[in-house]
Design a protein around this motif. Structure first.
Motif, mmCIF file in Angstrom:
data_model
loop_
_atom_site.group_PDB
_atom_site.id
_atom_site.type_symbol
_atom_site.label_atom_id
_atom_site.label_comp_id
_atom_site.label_asym_id
_atom_site.label_seq_id
_atom_site.Cartn_x
_atom_site.Cartn_y
_atom_site.Cartn_z
ATOM 1 N N TYR A 1 -45.754 43.625 -48.460
ATOM 2 C CA TYR A 1 -46.452 43.138 -49.660
ATOM 3 C C TYR A 1 -47.803 43.843 -49.806
ATOM 4 O O TYR A 1 -48.175 44.287 -50.905
ATOM 5 C CB TYR A 1 -46.644 41.627 -49.574
ATOM 6 N N THR B 1 -42.760 40.882 -44.028
ATOM 7 C CA THR B 1 -42.919 40.611 -45.456
ATOM 8 C C THR B 1 -44.358 40.852 -45.899
ATOM 9 O O THR B 1 -44.613 41.497 -46.923
ATOM 10 C CB THR B 1 -42.529 39.144 -45.749
ATOM 11 N N LEU C 1 -47.184 33.390 -48.949
ATOM 12 C CA LEU C 1 -46.122 34.185 -48.320
ATOM 13 C C LEU C 1 -46.255 34.103 -46.801
ATOM 14 O O LEU C 1 -47.361 33.967 -46.277
ATOM 15 C CB LEU C 1 -46.224 35.656 -48.749
ATOM 16 N N GLN D 1 -37.959 38.969 -49.358
ATOM 17 C CA GLN D 1 -38.093 39.455 -47.986
ATOM 18 C C GLN D 1 -38.431 38.316 -47.021
ATOM 19 O O GLN D 1 -37.957 38.279 -45.887
ATOM 20 C CB GLN D 1 -39.186 40.524 -47.907
ATOM 21 N N GLU D 2 -39.281 37.407 -47.481
ATOM 22 C CA GLU D 2 -39.683 36.271 -46.654
ATOM 23 C C GLU D 2 -38.462 35.442 -46.264
ATOM 24 O O GLU D 2 -38.293 35.055 -45.101
ATOM 25 C CB GLU D 2 -40.676 35.413 -47.450
ATOM 26 N N ALA E 1 -41.507 40.091 -52.296
ATOM 27 C CA ALA E 1 -41.919 39.542 -50.997
ATOM 28 C C ALA E 1 -41.256 38.188 -50.741
ATOM 29 O O ALA E 1 -40.915 37.868 -49.595
ATOM 30 C CB ALA E 1 -43.445 39.417 -50.932
#
Lengths: 212, 212
Positions: free
Chosen positions: A71, A67, A62, B94-95, B91
């Motif tokens: 997370y 983010t 990621l 979101q990334e 995530a």
């Protein structure tokens, strides 16, 4: 086990602090920007963007600081680093961190990363960007100081994933030419963060590997 | 009832589409950028940043597109607009959206919003920024095309809050001087989105109020 890829002095410090705050098992791996390691095939296989931070998890990799912070908060709920069960309160956390990522960090990046937005040969334009950073970053941090930072922590009485991110960008302010007297609440927040053991631990780990 | 503050042609379109996707009760209020309404005291009371989108909820006002999209997904879970129960999968959403907000949108903004980063009197630097937009935005969208967009939707087979955001930025590509032949998967995604009834409805609502 999580693996954080970072460069000392970068925004990856925010994620590093949050990992310690969360009590997460992690290893920190330095990416040597001075030697251009972020553009090697090995690192581009980790993060095709050639940037830090990146976080390797057992499910995959990621990127993007807001983010990673969210997370970590969701993955380690016992640490209570964000109000993850309340859509509005969680959105307030995200709103603050998204502003840092897409506005505050971007303004700062015009200091030395101007070649993202103009031709690398155009030294006059690059210098114009660098010169304007004190103005743009001051405006942004004055807004944070007056409207966003509730105090003592970003969200008020409760520490959250907003705090290591604000702290990280705050450590760049002198380099950005910002007069800290104009943003006393941000300055006090920075001092409050610098006194935390977890923050000192993250910085010490980054310094140790940088020197190795 | 939610109230979305938007300007036609802005990134607020992404939130507008997501509200319709979610089946959310909402009103859309146009902020007249041509008349500088975003800098009036009335609008600054809504959003001190003087930008759109802003979303008024019964708990308060939220800003930042990735924040609003995630809020809508969490607030209206029946619409299944994001894998909100899975920290890693959420995530990834979101990334993608954070990359659009902090990198793709920022590169585009150098076309006409350069005064955020250099002195407004420096026309040479502003022109240098404008001129570089085709290069920077092409690089970013080539990365999206080759590494991020799984197809047919951003996440693969499942439509999500990533799709209206990518679509919104994709509608700017001709203006950014990007050759769409170089990003065929993004172009196909844009066509797929443009054919959706909810997208057409959002665009029609924005056109109607813009003309009023």
């Amino acid at each position: 086990m999580l693996t954080l890829y970072y460069s000392p002095g970068s925004c990856a410090l925010a994620t590093h602090i949050a990992l310690i705050d969360a009590g997460a098992p992690y290893t920190a791996v330095r990416v040597n920007f001075a030697e251009g390691e972020q553009r090697t095939p090995a690192y581009l296989a980790v993060n095709p963007k050639g940037r830090v931070p990146a976080l390797k998890t057992e499910h995959g990799i990621l990127t993007e600081t807001p983010t990673l912070l969210a997370y970590i908060a969701q993955r380690f709920p016992a640490a209570q680093l964000a109000p993850i069960g309340d859509p509005f309160a969680f959105a307030q956390v995200q709103e603050f961190n998204n502003y840092l990522g897409s506005t505050a960090h971007v303004a700062h990046a015009h200091l030395r990363r101007g070649t993202r937005w103009v031709d690398a040969d155009n030294t006059a334009a690059l210098e114009a960007m660098t010169k304007y950073v004190p103005t743009s970053v001051t405006q942004i941090f004055e807004l944070i100081d007056s409207k966003m930072l509730k105090g003592p922590w970003v969200l008020g009485d409760t520490y959250s994933i907003c705090d290591p991110y604000l702290y990280t960008l705050s450590t760049w302010l002198e380099g950005d030419g910002v007069d800290l007297a104009r943003i006393p609440r941000v300055r006090a927040h920075r001092e409050r963060m610098a006194a935390r053991t977890n923050v000192q631990q993250a910085q010490a780990e980054q310094s140790a590997t940088a020197a190795a």
